[in-house]
Design an enzyme around this catalytic site. Structure first.
Site, PDB file in Angstrom:
ATOM      1  N   GLY A  63       0.678  -5.263   0.767  1.00  0.00           N
ATOM      2  CA  GLY A  63      -0.439  -5.399  -0.166  1.00  0.00           C
ATOM      3  C   GLY A  63      -0.024  -6.010  -1.489  1.00  0.00           C
ATOM      4  O   GLY A  63      -0.839  -6.617  -2.189  1.00  0.00           O
ATOM      5  N   GLU A 106       4.188  -5.053   7.209  1.00  0.00           N
ATOM      6  CA  GLU A 106       3.306  -4.064   7.848  1.00  0.00           C
ATOM      7  C   GLU A 106       3.672  -3.795   9.299  1.00  0.00           C
ATOM      8  O   GLU A 106       3.545  -2.676   9.797  1.00  0.00           O
ATOM      9  CB  GLU A 106       1.836  -4.528   7.781  1.00  0.00           C
ATOM     10  CG  GLU A 106       1.231  -4.496   6.391  1.00  0.00           C
ATOM     11  CD  GLU A 106       1.440  -5.773   5.576  1.00  0.00           C
ATOM     12  OE1 GLU A 106       2.333  -6.569   5.924  1.00  0.00           O
ATOM     13  OE2 GLU A 106       0.717  -5.945   4.583  1.00  0.00           O
ATOM     14  N   GLU A 143      -0.112  -9.641  -0.889  1.00  0.00           N
ATOM     15  CA  GLU A 143      -1.533 -10.003  -0.779  1.00  0.00           C
ATOM     16  C   GLU A 143      -2.195 -10.033  -2.151  1.00  0.00           C
ATOM     17  O   GLU A 143      -3.011 -10.904  -2.442  1.00  0.00           O
ATOM     18  CB  GLU A 143      -2.236  -9.016   0.160  1.00  0.00           C
ATOM     19  CG  GLU A 143      -1.747  -9.188   1.608  1.00  0.00           C
ATOM     20  CD  GLU A 143      -2.193  -8.063   2.536  1.00  0.00           C
ATOM     21  OE1 GLU A 143      -2.056  -6.886   2.154  1.00  0.00           O
ATOM     22  OE2 GLU A 143      -2.686  -8.369   3.629  1.00  0.00           O
ATOM     23  N   ALA A 191       0.850  -1.195   0.000  1.00  0.00           N
ATOM     24  CA  ALA A 191       0.000   0.000   0.000  1.00  0.00           C
ATOM     25  C   ALA A 191       0.883   1.241   0.000  1.00  0.00           C
ATOM     26  O   ALA A 191       2.034   1.203   0.455  1.00  0.00           O
ATOM     27  CB  ALA A 191      -0.878  -0.013   1.244  1.00  0.00           C
TER      28      ALA A 191
HETATM   29  N1  CO8 Z   1       4.568   3.326  -0.483  1.00  0.00           N
HETATM   30  C1  CO8 Z   1       4.961   4.507  -1.010  1.00  0.00           C
HETATM   31  N2  CO8 Z   1       6.157   4.688  -1.610  1.00  0.00           N
HETATM   32  C2  CO8 Z   1       6.965   3.606  -1.694  1.00  0.00           C
HETATM   33  C3  CO8 Z   1       6.609   2.358  -1.179  1.00  0.00           C
HETATM   34  C4  CO8 Z   1       5.350   2.237  -0.561  1.00  0.00           C
HETATM   35  N3  CO8 Z   1       4.894   1.067  -0.075  1.00  0.00           N
HETATM   36  N4  CO8 Z   1       7.620   1.507  -1.398  1.00  0.00           N
HETATM   37  C5  CO8 Z   1       8.587   2.189  -2.038  1.00  0.00           C
HETATM   38  N5  CO8 Z   1       8.188   3.462  -2.204  1.00  0.00           N
HETATM   39  C6  CO8 Z   1       8.943   4.560  -2.858  1.00  0.00           C
HETATM   40  C7  CO8 Z   1      10.023   5.087  -1.944  1.00  0.00           C
HETATM   41  O1  CO8 Z   1       9.488   6.020  -1.007  1.00  0.00           O
HETATM   42  C8  CO8 Z   1      10.967   5.713  -2.936  1.00  0.00           C
HETATM   43  O2  CO8 Z   1      10.457   6.943  -3.306  1.00  0.00           O
HETATM   44  P1  CO8 Z   1      11.468   8.231  -3.466  1.00  0.00           P
HETATM   45  O3  CO8 Z   1      12.402   7.831  -4.574  1.00  0.00           O
HETATM   46  O4  CO8 Z   1      10.543   9.328  -3.843  1.00  0.00           O
HETATM   47  O5  CO8 Z   1      12.149   8.385  -2.158  1.00  0.00           O
HETATM   48  C9  CO8 Z   1      10.863   4.769  -4.128  1.00  0.00           C
HETATM   49  O6  CO8 Z   1       9.633   4.068  -3.976  1.00  0.00           O
HETATM   50  C10 CO8 Z   1      11.990   3.774  -4.199  1.00  0.00           C
HETATM   51  O7  CO8 Z   1      12.051   3.128  -2.941  1.00  0.00           O
HETATM   52  P2  CO8 Z   1      13.436   2.976  -2.119  1.00  0.00           P
HETATM   53  O8  CO8 Z   1      14.320   4.156  -2.354  1.00  0.00           O
HETATM   54  O9  CO8 Z   1      13.086   2.644  -0.711  1.00  0.00           O
HETATM   55  O10 CO8 Z   1      14.063   1.711  -2.888  1.00  0.00           O
HETATM   56  P3  CO8 Z   1      14.908   0.506  -2.284  1.00  0.00           P
HETATM   57  O11 CO8 Z   1      15.280  -0.321  -3.460  1.00  0.00           O
HETATM   58  O12 CO8 Z   1      15.970   0.994  -1.379  1.00  0.00           O
HETATM   59  O13 CO8 Z   1      13.850  -0.324  -1.372  1.00  0.00           O
HETATM   60  C11 CO8 Z   1      11.785  -1.412  -0.846  1.00  0.00           C
HETATM   61  C12 CO8 Z   1      12.733  -0.896  -1.954  1.00  0.00           C
HETATM   62  C13 CO8 Z   1      12.449  -2.550  -0.082  1.00  0.00           C
HETATM   63  C14 CO8 Z   1      10.543  -1.913  -1.552  1.00  0.00           C
HETATM   64  C15 CO8 Z   1      11.451  -0.251   0.139  1.00  0.00           C
HETATM   65  O14 CO8 Z   1      11.033   0.877  -0.600  1.00  0.00           O
HETATM   66  C16 CO8 Z   1      10.375  -0.583   1.122  1.00  0.00           C
HETATM   67  O15 CO8 Z   1      10.653  -1.211   2.135  1.00  0.00           O
HETATM   68  N6  CO8 Z   1       9.118  -0.160   0.832  1.00  0.00           N
HETATM   69  C17 CO8 Z   1       8.023  -0.310   1.751  1.00  0.00           C
HETATM   70  C18 CO8 Z   1       7.538  -1.741   1.808  1.00  0.00           C
HETATM   71  C19 CO8 Z   1       6.406  -1.877   2.795  1.00  0.00           C
HETATM   72  O16 CO8 Z   1       6.543  -1.643   3.969  1.00  0.00           O
HETATM   73  N7  CO8 Z   1       5.224  -2.338   2.295  1.00  0.00           N
HETATM   74  C20 CO8 Z   1       4.055  -2.548   3.102  1.00  0.00           C
HETATM   75  C21 CO8 Z   1       3.169  -1.343   3.073  1.00  0.00           C
HETATM   76  S1  CO8 Z   1       1.773  -1.508   4.148  1.00  0.00           S
HETATM   77  C22 CO8 Z   1       0.697  -2.466   3.285  1.00  0.00           C
HETATM   78  O17 CO8 Z   1       0.940  -2.884   2.178  1.00  0.00           O
HETATM   79  C23 CO8 Z   1      -0.622  -2.738   3.943  1.00  0.00           C
HETATM   80  C24 CO8 Z   1      -1.549  -3.442   2.982  1.00  0.00           C
HETATM   81  C25 CO8 Z   1      -2.957  -3.260   3.405  1.00  0.00           C
HETATM   82  C26 CO8 Z   1      -3.911  -3.362   2.249  1.00  0.00           C
HETATM   83  C27 CO8 Z   1      -3.597  -2.459   1.124  1.00  0.00           C
HETATM   84  C28 CO8 Z   1      -4.531  -1.256   1.042  1.00  0.00           C
HETATM   85  C29 CO8 Z   1      -4.289  -0.336  -0.157  1.00  0.00           C
END
Ligand code: CO8
Length: 262
Positions: free
Chosen positions: A113, A136, A116, A69
């Site tokens: 997500g 999460e 999922e 998400a």
């Molecule tokens: N949301 C928003 N932006 C994101 C997300 C995200 N989930 N993941 C990555 N991005 C963005 C980063 O903020 C970054 O943006 P910017 O360049 O503007 O700073 C860009 O994508 C690239 O990301 P990174 O620089 O972090 O790239 P890395 O290669 O270092 O890391 C990762 C990649 C491992 C994917 C890392 O970005 C990360 O850990 N992301 C978050 C993962 C996460 O926690 N996901 C769970 C989210 S909660 C959820 O999914 C709940 C689901 C509930 C149902 C869904 C309802 C809609």
């Protein structure tokens, strides 16, 4: 129809074709915001309604199927907003209503997500670089689109608890070993293999394909006796189709069947 957060395409040259949906928010690693989920719902339903489409492929980029998400969008939400808008089920349930098979093609991360969403697909092909996780808990919440329910059914309670409680990620090989994905393939072949599998599905009888999906999905929701009864009734219903006559006649006459001729 065109979308801002997705690309759509149609492949194949048989009577039934494959609709391909590619998540396309590269700057946010395909984070699933409301716009993307609404567009995904619309694209899935459009392919599901299209009589020329026999199978759907859902994929992302080489780096990310979807990173979950959209955290930037979610960070300011409060209980009142998410409860009153029924956040998640509003647009996340659409994929469940699709009656044609959906093949998920996962490259890179499928997190939160994203994992999922992959689990909502009927068949999952993973590239060797795929990674699955439910992080999460690291941002103060729990999985909210089926992670606590589908993951234990797919991989068992012990592995699901480990992933959900410690944020341990699974690589593609482990995901295949424990039943989270159907096949693991080299990244440069995964899409071609998914298209080949989709073409195969498109070549079978449309009604038999839909009935198979309906019966397998019932296995998750019904006691065995009811599931077996549903399967038997669906099996019986196949004898009202032209494809049953075609398939069996082709077998006894040692020729290739031609299903779905309209
Ligand atoms: N949301 C928003 N932006 C994101 C997300 C995200 N989930 N993941 C990555 N991005 C963005 C980063 O903020 C970054 O943006 P910017 O360049 O503007 O700073 C860009 O994508 C690239 O990301 P990174 O620089 O972090 O790239 P890395 O290669 O270092 O890391 C990762 C990649 C491992 C994917 C890392 O970005 C990360 O850990 N992301 C978050 C993962 C996460 O926690 N996901 C769970 C989210 S909660 C959820 O999914 C709940 C689901 C509930 C149902 C869904 C309802 C809609």
């Amino acid at each position: 129809m065109s979308y801002e957060t997705l690309l759509t395409d149609i492949h194949g040259d048989g009577p039934l074709k494959t609709g391909v949906i590619t998540l396309n928010r590269p700057k946010a690693m395909n984070a699933l915001n409301d716009q993307l989920m609404d567009e995904l719902g619309a694209a899935l339903l459009a392919f599901d309604r299209d009589d020329a489409i026999g199978c759907i492929i859902l994929t992302g980029s080489e780096k990310a199927f979807a990173a979950g998400a959209d955290i930037a969008a979610m960070k300011d939400y409060d209980f009142q907003k998410v409860y009153s808008s029924n956040y998640i089920s509003r647009n996340w349930e659409t994929i469940r209503s699709v009656r044609k098979p959906v093949i998920g093609v996962v490259q890179g991360v499928a997190l939160g997500g994203g994992c999922e969403l992959a689990m909502m697909c009927d068949v999952v092909f993973a590239a060797e670089n795929a990674k699955f996780g439910q992080p999460e808990i690291t941002i103060g919440v729990i999985a909210g689109a089926g992670g606590t329910q589908r993951l234990p059914r797919a991989v068992g309670k012990a592995k699901a608890m480990d992933m959900l409680l410690t944020n341990r990620w699974m690589d593609a090989a482990e995901a295949e070993r424990c039943g989270l994905v159907s096949r693991v393939l080299p990244a440069d072949r995964v899409m071609a293999e998914a298209l080949a599998a989709a073409e195969k599905i498109c070549g079978f009888g449309r009604l038999a394909v839909m009935a198979t999906k309906e019966a397998v999905n019932a296995a998750y929701e019904t006691p065995l006796s009811q599931g077996l009864q549903l399967e038997r009734r669906l099996f019986h219903s196949m004898f009202g189709t032209a494809d049953q006559r075609e398939g069996m006649d082709a077998f006894v006459n040692k020729r290739k069947p031609a299903f779905n001729r309209g």
